[in-house]
Design a protein around this motif. Sequence first.
Motif, PDB file in Angstrom:
ATOM      1  N   GLY A 171       2.991 -35.069  29.249  1.00  0.00           N
ATOM      2  CA  GLY A 171       2.960 -36.525  29.226  1.00  0.00           C
ATOM      3  C   GLY A 171       1.627 -37.072  29.684  1.00  0.00           C
ATOM      4  N   VAL A 204       9.002 -34.592  24.155  1.00  0.00           N
ATOM      5  CA  VAL A 204       9.800 -35.619  24.827  1.00  0.00           C
ATOM      6  C   VAL A 204      10.721 -36.345  23.854  1.00  0.00           C
ATOM      7  CG1 VAL A 204       9.695 -37.732  26.208  1.00  0.00           C
ATOM      8  CG2 VAL A 204       8.061 -35.887  26.608  1.00  0.00           C
ATOM      9  N   SER A 209       8.193 -36.995  32.388  1.00  0.00           N
ATOM     10  CA  SER A 209       7.120 -36.785  31.414  1.00  0.00           C
ATOM     11  C   SER A 209       6.655 -38.110  30.823  1.00  0.00           C
ATOM     12  CB  SER A 209       7.604 -35.846  30.307  1.00  0.00           C
ATOM     13  OG  SER A 209       6.569 -35.552  29.400  1.00  0.00           O
ATOM     14  N   PHE A 232       6.080 -30.267  31.832  1.00  0.00           N
ATOM     15  CA  PHE A 232       6.511 -31.492  31.146  1.00  0.00           C
ATOM     16  C   PHE A 232       5.678 -32.694  31.603  1.00  0.00           C
ATOM     17  CE2 PHE A 232       9.868 -29.129  29.374  1.00  0.00           C
ATOM     18  CZ  PHE A 232      10.549 -29.916  28.451  1.00  0.00           C
ATOM     19  N   VAL A 233       5.380 -32.749  32.886  1.00  0.00           N
ATOM     20  CA  VAL A 233       4.551 -33.842  33.389  1.00  0.00           C
ATOM     21  C   VAL A 233       3.147 -33.768  32.808  1.00  0.00           C
ATOM     22  CG1 VAL A 233       3.415 -34.741  35.465  1.00  0.00           C
ATOM     23  CG2 VAL A 233       5.857 -34.234  35.510  1.00  0.00           C
TER      24      VAL A 233
END
Length: 215
Positions: free
Chosen positions: A123, A39, A65, A119-120
């Motif tokens: 995170g 990120v 994210s 991406f989520v």
Amino acid sequence: RHETLHESIAGIWQVVRTPSIGRIFLVQLSSYPSFLLVVGLWGGPYLTHIYGYDLIGRGDILFMSALAQVLGSFLWGPSDRIFGRYKVPIIIGTCTCFASMVLLSALGTLSTPLLLIVFVLIGFSTGMTSVVMSHGRSLVPPHLLGRTITLLNIGTMGGGFLVQFVSGAIIDLFPAEAGAYPLEAYRLVFGLQAVVVLIGLIAYLGSRESYLGRR
């Protein structure tokens, strides 16, 4: 009274010598910096160079994210009490982070829904830092809590420095065409980070279990 320099150094050394602190340090060194790598560093160029996203498009994905990590922090926070121990949620989070990095490295280009999910997950999984801190705190006496948190924060920031230095050196091994790095460069960077996360996970598996209420 103010403690002497000798007492301060002795306290830090006492924390370092605490059983399992080194293993917890390694999982901290490897997991959260994965979020910084994706990120904060290479996620934006990766989305533009490989998928053609403009600044707004890649910003939306990076924002999702980052938001997942913020929301994840609230969910990971009480997880140690839900499971009655620290290791279970930390292992779940680290495995999720590892799997996400593997997907970015192994699959090449991902479909848009899968890309967003990965991406989520990066995170969300790295939002478990508070549980890692709690596990470290549970292993030391109260007068060493400050030094323990400092040591684990060094793992967070030190890992962030290492991923920037190493990933930048790796990326530069690949020639950029019109300012864009090839897919293989990003796959290698993400793959090596997956290996680092795996090493941290394996080390952490041997840490001393700390049941809540039995410290």
